[in-house]
Design an enzyme around this catalytic site. Structure first.
Site, PDB file in Angstrom:
ATOM      1  CG  ASN A 106      46.111  24.391  44.545  1.00 56.11           C
ATOM      2  OD1 ASN A 106      45.327  25.328  44.528  1.00 56.11           O
ATOM      3  ND2 ASN A 106      47.214  24.389  45.294  1.00 56.11           N
ATOM      4  CG  HIS A 108      51.531  26.512  45.847  1.00 58.90           C
ATOM      5  ND1 HIS A 108      50.914  26.893  47.010  1.00 58.90           N
ATOM      6  CD2 HIS A 108      52.873  26.559  46.091  1.00 58.90           C
ATOM      7  CE1 HIS A 108      51.833  27.152  47.929  1.00 58.90           C
ATOM      8  NE2 HIS A 108      53.029  26.964  47.391  1.00 58.90           N
TER       9      HIS A 108
HETATM   10  C1  GRF Z   1      47.419  33.404  43.372  1.00 55.32           C
HETATM   11  O1  GRF Z   1      48.795  33.695  43.572  1.00 55.32           O
HETATM   12  C2  GRF Z   1      47.228  31.916  43.468  1.00 55.32           C
HETATM   13  O2  GRF Z   1      48.337  31.179  43.010  1.00 55.32           O
HETATM   14  C3  GRF Z   1      47.079  31.733  44.933  1.00 55.32           C
HETATM   15  O3  GRF Z   1      46.189  32.774  45.291  1.00 55.32           O
HETATM   16  C4  GRF Z   1      46.588  33.941  44.541  1.00 55.32           C
HETATM   17  C5  GRF Z   1      45.366  34.713  44.129  1.00 55.32           C
HETATM   18  O4  GRF Z   1      44.724  34.056  43.097  1.00 55.32           O
HETATM   19  N1  GRF Z   1      46.602  30.434  45.260  1.00 55.32           N
HETATM   20  P1  GRF Z   1      43.437  34.748  42.377  1.00 55.32           P
HETATM   21  O5  GRF Z   1      43.872  36.130  41.930  1.00 55.32           O
HETATM   22  O6  GRF Z   1      42.339  34.829  43.425  1.00 55.32           O
HETATM   23  O7  GRF Z   1      43.121  33.840  41.229  1.00 55.32           O
END
Ligand code: GRF
Length: 203
Positions: A106, A108
């Site tokens: 994951n 984060h």
């Molecule tokens: C990102 O900051 C990720 O770390 C978090 O959700 C946000 C959006 O991710 N879990 P994405 O643009 O959908 O990949």
């Protein structure tokens, strides 16, 4: 390496993986994208790239366990070597996670163990930290609690708000995720019995 991606949102991390693969910077193949939200941008990205895109609505399932059983049945259909949670906003059942120990990661948006859970940039601003960032970790049943594989730091600047800080972190997430998946694809990172095993890797 066959990769399945779980995403609930825009999918910029998914896009980063797709771009790296297309550019020959990552020797892997995304074999499916799965979401709990039919409107997720990540599903559209997958569809445009002829990658299997599957959304399951939690409303159609009575329990978390039933939802996850259906979800992972569909994931198993594409036989991934690695499952990447990238902006996936649901907690995963302990049963499904334990069965895939060492094969699920994951990303984060915080420097774990700091700021687990949601609204990490607000948490960082409220805490007044000077450095924030992102972490890639193996998924375990504890939310955002699994062994950390790699991290990327960014400065918190005067005048930052959630949006400016989130954007700076997101910009570092993309190369962090690609570099970490590459190390996993090359078999240079594994989850051993005592935690993350790096074979003399310099990140
Ligand atoms: C990102 O900051 C990720 O770390 C978090 O959700 C946000 C959006 O991710 N879990 P994405 O643009 O959908 O990949």
């Amino acid at each position: 390496l066959r990769i399945a991606v779980l995403a609930s949102g825009r999918g910029t991390n998914l896009k980063a993986l797709m771009t790296a693969i297309d550019a020959g910077r990552l020797n892997a193949r995304i074999v499916g994208v799965f979401s709990d939200r039919a409107s997720a941008g990540a599903l559209a990205l997958a569809g445009e790239a002829a990658i299997a895109a599957v959304s399951l609505s939690p409303r159609n399932y009575d329990t978390r366990a039933a939802y996850d059983e259906a979800l992972f049945s569909r994931i198993d259909d594409v036989q991934p070597d690695l499952i990447v949670c990238a902006g996936y906003m649901r907690l995963l059942s302990e049963h499904e996670v334990q069965a895939r120990r060492g094969r699920m990661i994951n990303i984060h948006p915080s420097l774990l163990p700091a700021f687990k859970g949601l609204h990490t940039h607000r948490q960082a601003l409220d805490a007044g930290v000077a450095t924030h960032g992102a972490s890639v970790h193996f998924v375990t049943p504890e939310l955002d609690g699994g062994p950390v594989i790699a991290q990327a730091g960014v400065p918190v600047l005067a005048g930052d708000d959630e949006q400016t800080l989130a954007a700076r972190v997101l910009g570092r997430e993309h190369p962090l995720l690609v570099d970490t998946v590459r190390l996993l694809a090359d078999g240079r990172i594994t989850l051993g019995s005592t935690g993350v095993q790096l074979d003399d890797v310099v990140l």
